[in-house]
Structures are given as C-alpha cells and as structure tokens.
Design a protein around this motif. Structure first.
Motif, short mmCIF file in Angstrom:
data_model
loop_
_atom_site.label_atom_id
_atom_site.label_comp_id
_atom_site.label_asym_id
_atom_site.label_seq_id
_atom_site.Cartn_x
_atom_site.Cartn_y
_atom_site.Cartn_z
N ASP A 91 -9.18 -0.52 -7.54
CA ASP A 91 -7.76 -0.81 -7.32
C ASP A 91 -7.49 -1.04 -5.83
N VAL A 92 -8.11 -0.24 -4.99
CA VAL A 92 -7.89 -0.39 -3.55
C VAL A 92 -8.51 -1.69 -3.05
N MET A 93 -9.72 -2.01 -3.53
CA MET A 93 -10.36 -3.25 -3.10
C MET A 93 -9.56 -4.46 -3.55
N ALA A 94 -8.99 -4.40 -4.75
CA ALA A 94 -8.17 -5.51 -5.23
C ALA A 94 -6.89 -5.63 -4.41
N ALA A 95 -6.29 -4.51 -4.05
CA ALA A 95 -5.06 -4.55 -3.24
C ALA A 95 -5.34 -5.07 -1.84
N TRP A 96 -6.57 -4.88 -1.36
CA TRP A 96 -6.95 -5.33 -0.02
C TRP A 96 -7.28 -6.82 0.00
N ALA A 97 -7.56 -7.42 -1.14
CA ALA A 97 -8.03 -8.80 -1.21
C ALA A 97 -7.14 -9.73 -0.41
N GLY A 98 -7.75 -10.54 0.43
CA GLY A 98 -7.03 -11.47 1.28
C GLY A 98 -6.92 -11.02 2.72
N LEU A 99 -7.09 -9.70 2.98
CA LEU A 99 -7.03 -9.20 4.35
C LEU A 99 -8.34 -9.41 5.10
N GLY A 100 -9.43 -9.61 4.36
CA GLY A 100 -10.72 -9.85 4.98
C GLY A 100 -11.35 -8.60 5.56
N TYR A 101 -12.57 -8.76 6.10
CA TYR A 101 -13.31 -7.65 6.69
C TYR A 101 -13.28 -6.46 5.74
N TYR A 102 -13.90 -6.65 4.57
CA TYR A 102 -13.70 -5.71 3.46
C TYR A 102 -14.36 -4.36 3.68
N ALA A 103 -15.24 -4.26 4.65
CA ALA A 103 -15.77 -2.93 4.99
C ALA A 103 -14.65 -2.01 5.43
N ARG A 104 -13.57 -2.58 5.97
CA ARG A 104 -12.43 -1.74 6.37
C ARG A 104 -11.83 -1.02 5.18
N ALA A 105 -11.76 -1.70 4.03
CA ALA A 105 -11.19 -1.08 2.84
C ALA A 105 -12.07 0.05 2.34
N ASP A 111 -8.51 4.71 -7.44
CA ASP A 111 -9.75 4.10 -7.90
C ASP A 111 -10.21 3.07 -6.87
N ASP A 112 -11.52 3.08 -6.59
CA ASP A 112 -12.06 2.14 -5.60
C ASP A 112 -11.69 0.70 -5.91
N PHE A 149 0.83 -1.20 0.00
CA PHE A 149 0.00 0.00 0.00
C PHE A 149 0.87 1.26 0.00
N LEU A 150 1.91 1.27 0.84
CA LEU A 150 2.75 2.46 0.91
C LEU A 150 3.53 2.67 -0.38
N GLU A 151 3.94 1.58 -1.02
CA GLU A 151 4.66 1.71 -2.28
C GLU A 151 3.75 2.31 -3.36
N ARG A 152 2.49 1.89 -3.35
CA ARG A 152 1.56 2.35 -4.38
C ARG A 152 0.92 3.69 -4.03
N TRP A 153 0.62 3.88 -2.74
CA TRP A 153 -0.03 5.12 -2.28
C TRP A 153 0.74 5.66 -1.08
N PRO A 154 1.88 6.33 -1.30
CA PRO A 154 2.75 6.73 -0.20
C PRO A 154 2.19 7.84 0.69
N ARG A 155 1.21 8.59 0.21
CA ARG A 155 0.62 9.66 1.00
C ARG A 155 -0.89 9.46 1.07
N VAL A 156 -1.51 10.04 2.06
CA VAL A 156 -2.96 9.90 2.18
C VAL A 156 -3.66 10.52 0.98
#
Length: 363
Positions: A88-102, A85-86, A71-78
């Motif tokens: 892209d973030v959801m795909a990067a989160w895949a596998g962490l679970g509890y997807y409402a967090r993303a 893109d939503d 995440f930091l490599e791809r999005w280093p700042r807030v």
C-alpha cells in the motif's frame, strides 16, 4: 579557489549580521507550505517534518504537496505508517521516484514506533534507518529547534555565492558545510534553515538571481565580485548510458497482468508489467512465453544513472495455463482502474501507450 570566508569577516558580529538579516527576511517572506509552521507558531510535529523532508529529496515542492496530503490523510501518525502494508505504501508513493526512499520510510517508521517517539537530537536521528546527515539535521533543527547545520541544494547555492566558493561540486561540499556552520545561529536554527531554503528557492535562484532583493547582498562576496550566477561551479556532466529492454502487456478479460518486483533493487517492491530484466543488464532476456507478440511502441524514461528505451510488446487473451508459473502468481488488474495500481512512472507510461493502442484498434 576562493578560500571559504577569505574576505568575509569571521567575527561573531559578522556571523550575527548574516543570521539576523536572514531571519528578519524570513519573518516577513516565509513561504506557507503544508508541512511548515510559520515563525512564531508552535513547532511542527517531527513526523510531519520527517515525512516532508524525505519526500522533498530530489523532488519539487509542487510535486510533493499532493502526495504529502494523501499520506497524512491515510497515515496521520507515524504509528499508522509503521503498521501499513508495504504494498500500500509503495503504491501510494508511485510517481515520486527514487523508490528506495519509500522502503526506508517504512523501515524508519517502524523503528520510531518501536522506540515510542522520534529521537530529539541530531545524533539520535542519524541512528534511524534511511536518515542521512541532511535529513537528521533538518528534523533536529526544524522539529526540535536544535542547532544543526542543514545544507540542501538551495542552501548549497546560497552559501557558495555568499562565500564565493568556486571549487567545483561535489568537491566543494565540505567547504560549503564549514561555511554554513559558521553562519548558523545558536537560536532559531530551524527558522534559519528554512529561511536559507526559501532564499535559494525564491531569490538566490539558479538562473537570474534577484540580488537587489536579497537580504544577504551586503555580505555576499559573489555579488561583490560581479558574477554570482556562475556559482556554485558544477563539474561537467558525463553522458548517461542508454539501456534497452522490453515490457510485456498481457491482457485477459478486460484485465492486464501485473507482477510484484523484488523487494530490493530498481523499483523494488512495486507493481509493474513483466519485463525482460533491463534493470540488471544492458539488454534483457527473452519474452516470458511463446505467443504472438506485436509492438506497442517505445517508452523513454530517464533514471539517475542511465536512460531507458523500453520496447512495449503486446498480446491479448493468452490461453489458460500458457503462462509460466512466475507470471501465474501475478495479479490481473482491471484496465478501467489501472491508475489505482500505483505503477512506477516508466510502467505508467507504458500502460498509457498500450491503452492508446487498444483504443486506436477499437475506435
């Protein structure tokens, strides 16, 4: 019930003795983690503290590490995350679970970008989307060195044993928070919070706590009573219901059909295989089209409130125009690059099962 602090002195000296002992231990034994600054170093940027705390909810340090780095490599700042893109973030989160967090992560990043910076107070942080009491307190203490009462599962366990709070969870949580407040120092609150987390993760563990190495042992009522491991007391777990459903693996020209789930609800916004609606009911609907289906096996996966048995149904090379309109709007994803699709774990399991079945037929 052992009243909170009934035999532990409530004096300022006693409070200082606990916090001083914990901080002295942390100065020597602090874990080196990718999102952490060690004692004496400049405080970590609030974006990094917040990102790590959101990822660490219900997830282990070992699992989070690689996700945090990517995440930091791809999005280093807030601001970078806010502009992402939503999908892209959801795909990067895949596998962490509890997807409402993303989804909350994106909403919060966009609000912070609008504000121009993270609020520096616990009260201000609580106003951000998706930040509950714990995350707001953790960011306030760790990133801004504000005095805040930080209670995660590790701290909960340490404090329940330290004060011998034997009311079963979750009813014990208010007493645990009050007790944590009593021992949280006015200075170095961030180091204190991280020290308590480390103590719970490495010394005051769920099973076989290493009490002889614990800096708080002289103050610990649970240790004095001779059975710290029984605390905190947990209410008996209710058996989880089992839902059943079907997922559909539809191949064409070396690709599989994926759909985008609705933005809210179970696995909202994620790429997935078409399914029969198991997330909304105990038994799903029919197949998405009338064709020759064959069984690909069963995927079993545990969610927080239920277990799922997902029957995988396979078909190959459907005729052009035979798919219903809602599936025609899906995307055909190359089988050779399926790992890059960012499928939630349950559908990633189904994909591996389908590919294994395919390899068996071809081999």
């Amino acid at each position: 019930m052992q009243a909170s602090g009934a035999t532990l002195s409530s004096s300022a000296d006693s409070k200082a003795a606990v916090s001083d002992a914990l901080l002295a231990w942390y100065d020597t034994h602090a874990r080196r983690l990718p999102w952490r600054k060690l004692p004496g170093e400049e405080r970590q940027h609030p974006y990094r503290v917040w990102l790590s705390e959101v990822m660490l909810q219900q997830t282990t340090v070992a699992v989070v590490g690689p996700y945090y780095a990517r995440f930091l490599e791809r999005w280093p700042r807030v601001e970078d995350l806010a502009a992402a893109d939503d999908a892209d973030v959801m795909a990067a989160w895949a596998g962490l679970g509890y997807y409402a967090r993303a989804r909350n992560l994106l909403a919060c990043a966009r609000e912070v970008a609008r504000l121009g910076a993270f609020p520096s107070t616990e009260q201000g942080l609580r106003q951000l989307p998706g930040l509950g009491d714990y995350t707001a307190a953790a960011v306030a203490a760790i990133a801004f060195d504000q005095r805040a009462v930080v209670v995660d599962a590790n701290v909960e366990r340490v404090v329940a044993r330290l004060f011998a709070i034997d009311t079963p969870l979750p009813a014990a949580r208010p007493a645990i928070r009050v007790a944590t407040d009593r021992i949280t120092p006015d200075r170095r609150a961030g180091d204190f919070a991280q020290g308590m987390m480390d103590l719970g993760a490495t010394i005051c563990t769920v099973k076989a706590p290493r009490c002889l190495l614990c800096p708080l042992r002289p103050h610990c009522i649970g240790y004095g009573q001779g059975e710290p491991e029984r605390l905190p007391v947990k209410a008996a777990k209710k058996p989880k219901p089992v839902r059943k459903g079907r997922a559909f693996w539809i191949e064409r020209d070396g690709c599989v059909l994926l759909v985008r789930r609705e933005g809210k609800g179970m696995l909202g916004g994620m790429r997935a295989l078409p399914d029969d609606g198991w997330s909304a009911r105990m038994d799903g609907q029919g197949a998405p089209m009338d064709t020759a289906w064959r069984s690909g096996g069963v995927v079993r996966h545990g969610f927080t409130h239920f277990d799922l048995e997902l029957q995988l149904m396979l078909c190959g090379s459907p005729e052009i125009g035979s798919l219903p309109r809602e599936l025609e709007l899906g995307e055909w994803w190359p089988l050779s690059d399926i790992e890059a699709a960012g499928l939630p774990t349950v559908f990633a399991k189904a994909a591996r099962l389908a590919l294994a079945e395919r390899q068996g037929r071809e081999g």
